[in-house]
Write an enzyme that holds these catalytic residues in place. Structure first.
Site, PDB file in Angstrom:
ATOM      1  N   GLU A 125       0.817  -1.224  -0.024  1.00 49.37           N
ATOM      2  CA  GLU A 125      -0.024   0.025  -0.007  1.00 49.37           C
ATOM      3  C   GLU A 125       0.881   1.192   0.005  1.00 49.37           C
ATOM      4  O   GLU A 125       0.619   2.075   0.835  1.00 49.37           O
ATOM      5  CB  GLU A 125      -0.860  -0.118   1.382  1.00 49.37           C
ATOM      6  CG  GLU A 125      -1.874  -1.162   1.253  1.00 49.37           C
ATOM      7  CD  GLU A 125      -3.011  -1.007   0.559  1.00 49.37           C
ATOM      8  OE1 GLU A 125      -3.256  -0.090  -0.451  1.00 49.37           O
ATOM      9  OE2 GLU A 125      -4.273  -1.651   1.054  1.00 49.37           O
ATOM     10  N   GLU A 128      -4.127 -10.413  -0.525  1.00 51.84           N
ATOM     11  CA  GLU A 128      -5.003 -10.519   0.335  1.00 51.84           C
ATOM     12  C   GLU A 128      -6.369 -10.852  -0.114  1.00 51.84           C
ATOM     13  O   GLU A 128      -6.841 -10.335  -1.045  1.00 51.84           O
ATOM     14  CB  GLU A 128      -5.155  -9.199   1.147  1.00 51.84           C
ATOM     15  CG  GLU A 128      -3.682  -8.809   1.920  1.00 51.84           C
ATOM     16  CD  GLU A 128      -3.621  -7.412   2.320  1.00 51.84           C
ATOM     17  OE1 GLU A 128      -4.932  -6.579   2.755  1.00 51.84           O
ATOM     18  OE2 GLU A 128      -2.760  -6.624   2.202  1.00 51.84           O
TER      19      GLU A 128
HETATM   20  C1  GAL Z   1      -5.641  -4.039   3.114  1.00 54.62           C
HETATM   21  C2  GAL Z   1      -4.061  -3.797   3.681  1.00 54.62           C
HETATM   22  C3  GAL Z   1      -3.985  -4.498   5.119  1.00 54.62           C
HETATM   23  C4  GAL Z   1      -5.163  -4.331   5.867  1.00 54.62           C
HETATM   24  C5  GAL Z   1      -6.298  -4.974   5.041  1.00 54.62           C
HETATM   25  C6  GAL Z   1      -7.576  -4.480   5.816  1.00 54.62           C
HETATM   26  O1  GAL Z   1      -5.663  -2.975   2.235  1.00 54.62           O
HETATM   27  O2  GAL Z   1      -2.951  -4.222   2.814  1.00 54.62           O
HETATM   28  O3  GAL Z   1      -2.929  -4.052   5.893  1.00 54.62           O
HETATM   29  O4  GAL Z   1      -5.378  -2.948   6.323  1.00 54.62           O
HETATM   30  O5  GAL Z   1      -6.552  -3.730   4.166  1.00 54.62           O
HETATM   31  O6  GAL Z   1      -7.903  -5.139   7.076  1.00 54.62           O
END
Ligand code: GAL
Length: 932
Positions: free
Chosen positions: A401, A470
């Site tokens: 990010e 993620e």
């Molecule tokens: C993503 C980020 C993570 C966390 C997640 C939400 O955008 O990379 O670090 O913030 O969202 O829990």
């Protein structure tokens, strides 16, 4: 400009090198230090008197020892975005440690190593400044040999909470400060090994490993097990080996030695490639069944001791997790050693995130500013150099990010040049112009599918392996929809899995509960968004982890036309290490069991085996087949189940419906039917078989989940679904049925639902048929069914249905059909932020009983979902922390025909259409009786 606000990486430290231990003398300086929060003049001086200072353990984070307070933000910086400046009120912790050298400490060079200091430190030894370090989750080393004396050395470390480096460390986590990883003094013998890179490749076409040591020293390599002895550095040597993989983490013990120093090494042979647009190791396509792991402990924050890291690794392995992304910084080096040893594929991520520039449209983002270029490269170098010898690390990640920019590109180029053997990952390079894999976060199923179909107009991106760095945001109750991701990963070879966000809830221990953002009075915070893990802060698996483990199980067992199909979903190994057992259960009672003869199945293959000979059963019967470890492995005992499946054997017995035994009596102002008594005016059940009850009524509300609040809850609230009122239209008590017609609707609105209840006595049971018809109400409902209350003494639930854990329509793979028993308290899932939980699905019947075993019995026609709680949904909705939930006098029971799915809208896609509960005409039947 002060060093604190200098965007550069600091000064004085030695060039980065690999993390390793050797037989050279070393001294741990972890332990009890002197500490004072607020800078003290001259504190670095040798003779400074710190006797009045407090004591603080090192490693530690000072906010967790009563100095200042933790603060949580996700995206926003908790200070003005004014780079590289930081607040003048900058908590500063002065640390002092006196130490003597052990008797045999050799004279000569020595290095002082800090494995992690958050966020910036200036360091002195014996009054002489060593330098300044930034890059919190990265090591720094200083030459100290000439400064050491046998006795009474004084190490003084001034740690600043905020520094220019804080702009690069805006990860979604607690802001915590201190010397939070080990501090070690290392003797560096002349002629010793300063650094090495032990390259160990594997050629899957020949079965040969190639080992080569890169180092400046005159090093010899020994690997006794491979007959390698005194092999000189620089030369490649080919030997037949067993390769390393996460599934078979074969390590060879060896030694690197010079005349002056010996370094024990553990060598794993493996080769990472990208072929045909697929990420492969040793020629095999990988399917990453991963998690994102932050370092966190509810009491010690990011100071995570090795035993906790080991507990994480074991828990991951036991839940079929095969990969970890070290979000969003390199972990304590011990964690990666454990990944090598126990077998996990790792994306090792650099300590970098500048997310807080996002809300400012990335204006001034360090990724694109030349002043930050050195800091970026420094961080990447320290990551790669430290961890380059770890076979578990298969990808380098530039960070998280941080948008995009030349500084990131430069990190990627340097990395690829320094280590051509591992691909580079960074999700923020959306064009994939400087990375080697295409990565996304929280892409919807449909987006993953289109990537799988390779329909991307961007050719570079289209031809790269794809992973979800993620997905499946595990906040609160959820995630739902993981099964459908797995199906996509299996359908499209370029879609190589992903990493659930995230492993652990970052709750902080606060007496009887866990704290989250805002609990420390932070002026700016992101509440419970930090509570989004697959395990609770104390590392108890949440239902989300149990579900994930089932979805990613490496062996799948399914029904296949009169046979049992066993499929091997490992990437590498066969099923030779597994034993297959079966158990036949008749209404959830085991009646026969045995071992199933399954031939060894190779990776990617499947076989069908006939059913074992089964005895006849009378009731609904299921055959459960489990694949378990034949012998203990390093990470689980023998018998540990890695995969299971259930096959239906015989359906429920068709029971004769007893002849009706009406009729309804109205006598002396009472309304009686069979074993029930009803309130004459409303037709509501008040007594059932002698037990006082608040009879079942239509209810559609559930205490909203984090995911609900991000998707549907507002609409549900606008529709007034949480405050329905019941208007009795008629109570028709003539004849055998008691028919109660009602309209159930919220205040102020015209829309509602019609609910008709038809009660019939079946002798020892009361049957209830419910017909629900939306009356102007549209859209989705949280759930659909009944709520009733029974005496609190009925504290034990036993049921035949899905279990043992909670299940929701899009998160129910882990629930099997069986007979289960839990106390009412034990049915609750203690989500750190209270919300809907504990739904048991597909119950055929439920008994709720008191200590004597008497109580009530509910039967489905054929099934229903239920929850049982000592508080109402409204109490659950209002609670903010677990102690807010206080047991009342009653047990509140929900008996449902359906629940809305969970989805993962708290960050990512919502509930898939097929799991949405849309208001529509519905009819269902339950039967109530007495249990004794
Ligand atoms: C993503 C980020 C993570 C966390 C997640 C939400 O955008 O990379 O670090 O913030 O969202 O829990």
């Amino acid at each position: 400009m002060s060093y604190v606000e200098d965007p550069g990486p600091g000064y004085g430290s030695l060039p980065p090198r690999a993390a390793f231990a050797s037989d050279a003398a070393s001294l741990s300086l972890s332990g009890t230090w002197r500490f004072r929060l607020s800078p003290t003049a001259d504190f670095e001086r040798d003779g400074f008197d710190d006797s009045a200072w407090d004591e603080l353990p090192v490693p530690s984070m000072w906010q967790l020892h009563g100095y200042g307070k933790p603060a949580y933000t996700n995206v926003h910086y908790p200070f003005p975005v004014d780079p590289p400046h930081v607040p003048s009120d900058n908590p500063t912790g002065d640390h002092r440690r006196r130490f003597d050298l052990p008797a045999a400490w050799p004279a000569g060079p020595a290095v002082l190593r800090f494995d992690g200091i958050d966020s910036c430190a200036r360091i002195w030894l014996n009054g002489v400044e060593l330098g300044v370090t930034k890059g919190s989750r990265l090591p720094s080393e200083f030459e100290v040999g000439p400064l050491l004396r046998p006795r009474d050395n004084v190490l003084a470390v001034r740690v600043h909470q905020w520094s220019a480096g804080s702009y690069l460390e805006d990860q979604d986590m607690w802001w915590l400060s201190g010397i939070f990883r080990d501090v070690t003094l290392l003797a560096r013998p002349a002629g010793g090994i300063e650094d090495y890179w032990l390259r160990a490749d594997y050629d899957h076409t020949t079965g040969l490993g190639t080992v080569r040591v890169e180092t400046d020293a005159d090093v010899l390599l020994d690997i006794p097990e491979l007959g390698v002895s005194a092999h000189p550095a620089g030369l490649a040597l080919e030997v037949p080996v067993e390769p390393w993989s996460a599934e078979s983490p074969r390590l060879y013990d060896g030694t690197l030695s010079t005349m002056a120093e010996r370094v024990p090494v553990r060598i794993g042979f493996r080769t990472v490639t990208i072929d045909d647009g697929q990420l492969k190791v040793n020629g095999r396509r990988l399917l990453l069944r991963g998690v994102n792991r932050h370092e966190h402990h509810p009491r010690t924050g990011r100071a995570v001791p090795r035993d906790v890291a080991l507990a994480d690794v074991l828990l991951m392995k036991r839940h079929n997790v095969n990969a970890v992304r070290t979000s969003h910084y390199p972990p304590d080096p011990a964690f990666l050693e454990l990944c090598d040893e126990y077998g996990l594929w790792v994306i090792d991520e650099c300590d970098l995130e500048t997310h807080g520039f996002g809300p400012l449209e990335w204006r001034g983002n360090p990724s694109a500013e030349p002043t930050w270029a050195d800091a970026y490269l420094d961080r990447m170098r320290r990551t790669v150099e430290r961890d380059k010898n770890r076979p578990s690390v298969i990808l380098w990640s530039l960070g998280n990010e941080s948008h995009t920019g030349p500084n990131l590109k430069r990190m990627a180029e340097w990395t690829r040049h320094r280590d051509p053997t591992r691909p580079v990952h960074y999700e923020g390079d959306h064009e994939c112009s400087y990375v080697d894999v295409h990565s996304r976060m929280y892409a919807t199923h449909a987006e993953v599918e289109s990537i799988g179909l390779r329909s991307d107009p961007n050719e570079r991106r289209r031809d790269l392996p794809f992973l979800l760095c993620e997905y499946g945001h595990a906040m609160g109750n959820g995630p739902g929809g993981l099964l459908e991701y797995r199906e996509l990963f299996e359908r499209y070879p370029n879609c190589q899995g992903g990493f659930v966000w995230e492993w652990l809830d970052h709750g902080l221990a606060a007496g009887d509960h866990f704290a989250y953002g805002g609990d420390f009075g932070e002026p700016i915070h992101d509440g419970n968004f930090v509570i989004d893990g697959l395990v609770f802060p104390d590392r108890t698996p949440s239902p989300g982890l149990v579900e994930y483990a089932k979805i990613i199980e490496p062996v799948r067992i399914e029904a296949d036309a009169d046979a049992i199909r066993v499929s091997n979903h490992y990437d590498v190994v066969s099923t030779a290490h597994l034993t297959f057992t079966w158990v036949l259960e008749d209404e959830g009672i085991a009646v026969a069991e045995g071992v199933l003869d399954v031939p060894t199945v190779q990776s990617g293959q499947s076989v069908s085996v006939p059913f074992p000979r089964l005895p006849a059963t009378g009731g609904e019967s299921w055959l459960t087949v489990s694949a378990s470890l034949t012998s203990p492995s390093s990470w689980a005992p023998g018998g540990h189940v890695v995969g299971w499946g259930q096959l239906p054997v015989s359906p429920a017995r068709v029971t004769e419906r007893p002849a009706r035994r009406g009729p309804v009596f109205r006598t002396a102002g009472r309304l009686l039917l069979g074993i029930g008594e009803f309130e004459p005016a409303t037709g509501r059940l008040t007594t059932l078989g002698g037990h006082p009850v608040q009879g079942p009524r239509l209810d559609v509300w559930r205490a909203t989940t984090d995911n609900d609040r991000a998707e549907s809850a507002e609409g549900w609230r606008e529709a007034g679904l949480y405050r329905l009122q019941h208007r009795v239209i008629t109570v028709d008590a003539d004849g055998d049925d008691l028919v109660v017609r009602t309209r159930v609707a919220p205040p102020a609105l015209a829309s509602g639902l019609l609910a008709d209840y038809t009660w019939t006595s079946l002798g020892d049971r009361l049957q209830l048929r419910v017909e629900i018809t939306p009356d102007g109400l549209e859209g989705t409902l949280p759930r659909l069914g009944l709520t009733m209350a029974v005496p609190g003494a009925l504290g034990t639930a036993e049921w035949f249905g899905a279990g043992p854990g909670e299940a929701y329509p899009d998160s129910r793979q882990a629930a099997r059909i069986g007979r289960f028993s839990r106390s009412v308290d034990g049915l609750q899932t203690p989500y750190v932020f209270p919300q809907e939980n504990g739904n048991r699905a597909d119950a055929r019947w439920l008994r709720l009983t008191d200590a004597e075993g008497t109580g009530l019995h509910v039967e489905g026609d054929p099934v229903f979902d239920f929850t049982a709680r000592r508080w109402t949904s409204a109490d659950l909705e209002a609670a903010r922390h677990t102690p807010d939930l206080v047991a009342g006098e009653l047990v509140h029971l929900t008996l449902d025909v359906a629940q809305h799915g969970l989805g993962s809208a708290s960050c990512g896609p919502g509930v898939l259409p097929r799991y949405r509960l849309v208001a529509q005409k519905t009819e269902f039947t339950l039967r109530f009786g007495v249990a004794n």
